[in-house]
Design an enzyme around this catalytic site. Structure first.
Site, PDB file in Angstrom:
ATOM      1  N   ARG A  22      50.616  19.069  -7.960  1.00  0.00           N
ATOM      2  CA  ARG A  22      51.305  20.138  -8.691  1.00  0.00           C
ATOM      3  C   ARG A  22      50.480  20.605  -9.893  1.00  0.00           C
ATOM      4  NH1 ARG A  22      56.718  19.542  -7.886  1.00  0.00           N
ATOM      5  NH2 ARG A  22      56.510  17.287  -8.135  1.00  0.00           N
ATOM      6  N   TYR A  23      49.799  19.661 -10.533  1.00  0.00           N
ATOM      7  CA  TYR A  23      48.990  19.943 -11.722  1.00  0.00           C
ATOM      8  C   TYR A  23      47.530  19.667 -11.362  1.00  0.00           C
ATOM      9  CZ  TYR A  23      53.556  18.965 -13.902  1.00  0.00           C
ATOM     10  OH  TYR A  23      54.886  18.939 -14.225  1.00  0.00           O
ATOM     11  N   ARG A  78      46.048  15.717 -11.713  1.00  0.00           N
ATOM     12  CA  ARG A  78      46.757  14.534 -11.236  1.00  0.00           C
ATOM     13  C   ARG A  78      47.529  14.834  -9.954  1.00  0.00           C
ATOM     14  NH1 ARG A  78      48.694  17.001 -15.622  1.00  0.00           N
ATOM     15  NH2 ARG A  78      50.913  17.175 -16.054  1.00  0.00           N
ATOM     16  N   CYS A 130      63.547   2.113  -2.015  1.00  0.00           N
ATOM     17  CA  CYS A 130      63.753   1.646  -3.389  1.00  0.00           C
ATOM     18  C   CYS A 130      64.601   0.378  -3.353  1.00  0.00           C
ATOM     19  CB  CYS A 130      64.492   2.693  -4.216  1.00  0.00           C
ATOM     20  SG  CYS A 130      63.628   4.265  -4.294  1.00  0.00           S
ATOM     21  N   CYS A 165      69.652   5.186  -6.885  1.00  0.00           N
ATOM     22  CA  CYS A 165      70.346   5.791  -8.016  1.00  0.00           C
ATOM     23  C   CYS A 165      71.175   6.951  -7.476  1.00  0.00           C
ATOM     24  CB  CYS A 165      69.320   6.303  -9.021  1.00  0.00           C
ATOM     25  SG  CYS A 165      68.053   5.075  -9.381  1.00  0.00           S
ATOM     26  N   CYS A 172      69.643  10.431  -7.880  1.00  0.00           N
ATOM     27  CA  CYS A 172      68.216  10.526  -7.522  1.00  0.00           C
ATOM     28  C   CYS A 172      67.805  11.954  -7.162  1.00  0.00           C
ATOM     29  CB  CYS A 172      67.925   9.608  -6.353  1.00  0.00           C
ATOM     30  SG  CYS A 172      66.235   9.756  -5.767  1.00  0.00           S
ATOM     31  N   ARG A 227      65.190  12.645  -5.500  1.00  0.00           N
ATOM     32  CA  ARG A 227      64.589  12.648  -4.155  1.00  0.00           C
ATOM     33  C   ARG A 227      65.551  12.017  -3.152  1.00  0.00           C
ATOM     34  NH1 ARG A 227      59.207  11.059  -6.672  1.00  0.00           N
ATOM     35  NH2 ARG A 227      58.294  13.097  -7.102  1.00  0.00           N
ATOM     36  N   ASP A 277      68.088  16.553 -12.633  1.00  0.00           N
ATOM     37  CA  ASP A 277      67.677  17.606 -11.701  1.00  0.00           C
ATOM     38  C   ASP A 277      68.852  18.088 -10.858  1.00  0.00           C
ATOM     39  OD1 ASP A 277      64.840  17.679 -12.286  1.00  0.00           O
ATOM     40  OD2 ASP A 277      64.801  15.637 -11.499  1.00  0.00           O
ATOM     41  N   ASP A 283      62.256  19.417 -15.281  1.00  0.00           N
ATOM     42  CA  ASP A 283      61.399  19.819 -14.164  1.00  0.00           C
ATOM     43  C   ASP A 283      61.941  21.143 -13.655  1.00  0.00           C
ATOM     44  OD1 ASP A 283      59.138  18.210 -12.935  1.00  0.00           O
ATOM     45  OD2 ASP A 283      60.535  16.641 -13.563  1.00  0.00           O
ATOM     46  N   LYS A 316      56.872  20.574 -15.434  1.00  0.00           N
ATOM     47  CA  LYS A 316      57.775  20.189 -16.522  1.00  0.00           C
ATOM     48  C   LYS A 316      57.679  21.160 -17.692  1.00  0.00           C
ATOM     49  CE  LYS A 316      57.891  15.252 -15.674  1.00  0.00           C
ATOM     50  NZ  LYS A 316      57.273  15.374 -14.340  1.00  0.00           N
TER      51      LYS A 316
HETATM   52  S1  SF4 Z   1      65.521   7.760  -8.944  1.00  0.00           S
HETATM   53 FE1  SF4 Z   1      65.367   7.852  -6.685  1.00  0.00          FE
HETATM   54  S2  SF4 Z   1      63.237   7.308  -6.249  1.00  0.00           S
HETATM   55 FE2  SF4 Z   1      63.677   6.607  -8.335  1.00  0.00          FE
HETATM   56  S3  SF4 Z   1      64.376   4.462  -8.122  1.00  0.00           S
HETATM   57 FE3  SF4 Z   1      66.205   5.764  -8.142  1.00  0.00          FE
HETATM   58  S4  SF4 Z   1      66.610   6.115  -5.969  1.00  0.00           S
HETATM   59 FE4  SF4 Z   1      64.495   5.431  -6.084  1.00  0.00          FE
END
Ligand code: SF4
Length: 348
Positions: free
Chosen positions: A91-92, A95, A104, A108, A111, A113, A274, A311, A318
Site C-alpha cells: 500500500r505504501y 513497506r 488467530c 476479535c 476484527c 479482516r 474500521d 485507515d 492511514k
Molecule cells: S484483530 Fe483480527 S487479525 Fe487481529 S488478532 Fe483479532 S481476529 Fe486476528
C-alpha cells in the site's frame, strides 16, 4: 473457572457459562459466519459477574454481529486492491504486509479482516506461495520494512517462522521486520526460546507490535512474555482499537497506555474502528474519539501518547485524526494547551 483449551463453538461458550442458553441459536448463526476462539488465558480474564465486561465484549460473540450496516464492507481497509501477489499487500512505497497465515489464537469480534481470518478464511501460504511472496519483496528494492500480520503470525511454529525469517535474511534492502500479534497477551506461554530463536534467524532488526485494548489484558504473565521478547532484543510498540464499551474512556485508555509503558512497550497506534461487517456496536463518532484522545494530553506522560489514526476505507492508507492543537487566526496562530486554554503564537 479456567478452560483447559480454547473455546471455539457456540455450544462450548454456553457450557463454559459465557453465554446464556437462550442466546444459543443467535450465536450459532454468528459462528456460521465469523470465526470464534477464546484461549484459556482470555477466558480467565473475563469477569462473569459483569455483563458489560470489556474482555468478554472483545471476544464473546453477540447476535448483533448479524447486522451489517450499509457503510460496512468485507474488506474495509482495501487489502485486496493492493495485493500484487497472494499474501502481499503493498500500500505504501517503503513497506509491505506479508500475510503468511490467517489463523488467530483469539477472534476479535471487531476484527477488520473478519472475512479473511479463521478456519474458513484465506488459510496459510503454501511453500510455493511464500516463495512467490518473498520473490516479490526481493524484486522491489524500495521495500525497507516487512510487516507480518494476517492472522497472527506468532501462531506459526518456530520451524515455519524460521523459514520466513531465513527467506528475508538474504534480501539486503529489507532492514526491518515487524510482527503484529496478540500472542503475548492471549497465549503468553507460546513466547518461548524456540520462538525467539526463530525471530532472530533473519539477522534483521525485529519489532513486535502488541495488540491490546484494555489494561486488564496486561497481566503479570503477559508482561513477562513481553519482557522475554524485549530482553531478546526486539523493541515493542502497541496498537489498540478504540472500542465502544471497552476503552472509550480517558481513564481506561490512560491506564492501558501507562501499562504499555511500564511493560517497556511504546504506545504507537490508536485505531479508530474500521467499517468491518457486523461491528457497528463497537464504533463511536470520530469527534468522541478526538475528545478522549485530547483528554490524555497533559494528564499522562508524553511517553504514553498514542497516535490516533483512521485507515481510510478503500485502501487509501492511514490518516492522523487527532484534534489539532493549533489553528491559524488573524495572521497568527492560536495554540490550545492541555486545559483547553488558547495562546497566541507568532507566524515565525
Ligand atoms: S484483530 Fe483480527 S487479525 Fe487481529 S488478532 Fe483479532 S481476529 Fe486476528
Amino acid at each position: 473457572m479456567t478452560a483447559a483449551r480454547s473455546l471455539k463453538t457456540a455450544d462450548e461458550l454456553v457450557s463454559a457459562g459465557l453465554i446464556e442458553p437462550q442466546k444459543l441459536p443467535g450465536i450459532r448463526a454468528v459462528a456460521d459466519r465469523y470465526a470464534i476462539a477464546l484461549t484459556p488465558t482470555t477466558v480467565s480474564l473475563i469477569d462473569r459477574t459483569d455483563r458489560q465486561d470489556p474482555i468478554a465484549r472483545q471476544f464473546v460473540p453477540d447476535p448483533v454481529e448479524l447486522l451489517t450496516t450499509p457503510e460496512e464492507r468485507a474488506d474495509p481497509i482495501g487489502d485486496q486492491a493492493h495485493s500484487p501477489v497472494k499474501g502481499i499487500v503493498h500500500r505504501y512505497p517503503d513497506r509491505v504486509l506479508l500475510k503468511a497465515v490467517h489463523i488467530c489464537p483469539v477472534y476479535c469480534r471487531f476484527c477488520f479482516r473478519r472475512e479473511m481470518v479463521g478456519p474458513q478464511g484465506d488459510g496459510t501460504l503454501a511453500p510455493e506461495e511464500l516463495s512467490a511472496a518473498l520473490a516479490y519483496i526481493r524484486e522491489h528494492s524500495e521495500i525497507w520494512e516487512v510487516i507480518l500480520t494476517g492472522g497472527d503470525p506468532l501462531v506459526l511454529s518456530p520451524r515455519r517462522l524460521s523459514a520466513i525469517m531465513q527467506g528475508l535474511a538474504d534480501i539486503p534492502h529489507v532492514k526491518i521486520v515487524r510482527f503484529h500479534t496478540r500472542v503475548p497477551v492471549v497465549e503468553p506461554d507460546r513466547v518461548d526460546e524456540a520462538m525467539i530463536a526463530a525471530l532472530k534467524e533473519s539477522g534483521k532488526v525485529v519489532y513486535v507490535a502488541l495488540h491490546a485494548n484494555h489494561p486488564r489484558e496486561l497481566t503479570d504473565t503477559a508482561r513477562a512474555a513481553c519482557a522475554r521478547l524485549i530482553d531478546a532484543g526486539f523493541p515493542m510498540v502497541s496498537q489498540t482499537v478504540l472500542l465502544k464499551g471497552v476503552n472509550d474512556d480517558p481513564v481506561v485508555l490512560g491506564d492501558l497506555m501507562k501499562a504499555f509503558v511500564e511493560t517497556r512497550i511504546k504506545p504507537y497506534y490508536l485505531h479508530h474502528p474500521d467499517l468491518a461487517p457486523g461491528t457497528s456496536h463497537f464504533r463511536l463518532d470520530i469527534a468522541e474519539g478526538q475528545k478522549i484522545v485530547t483528554a490524555l494530553r497533559g494528564n499522562i506522560s508524553g511517553l504514553c501518547q498514542p497516535t490516533y489514526v483512521l485507515d481510510i476505507p478503500g485502501g487509501h492508507g492511514k490518516a492522523m485524526i487527532g484534534e489539532s492543537a493549533v489553528r491559524a487566526e488573524g495572521g497568527c496562530y492560536s495554540v490550545s494547551d492541555f486545559r483547553g486554554e488558547e495562546h497566541r503564537y507568532p507566524p515565525k
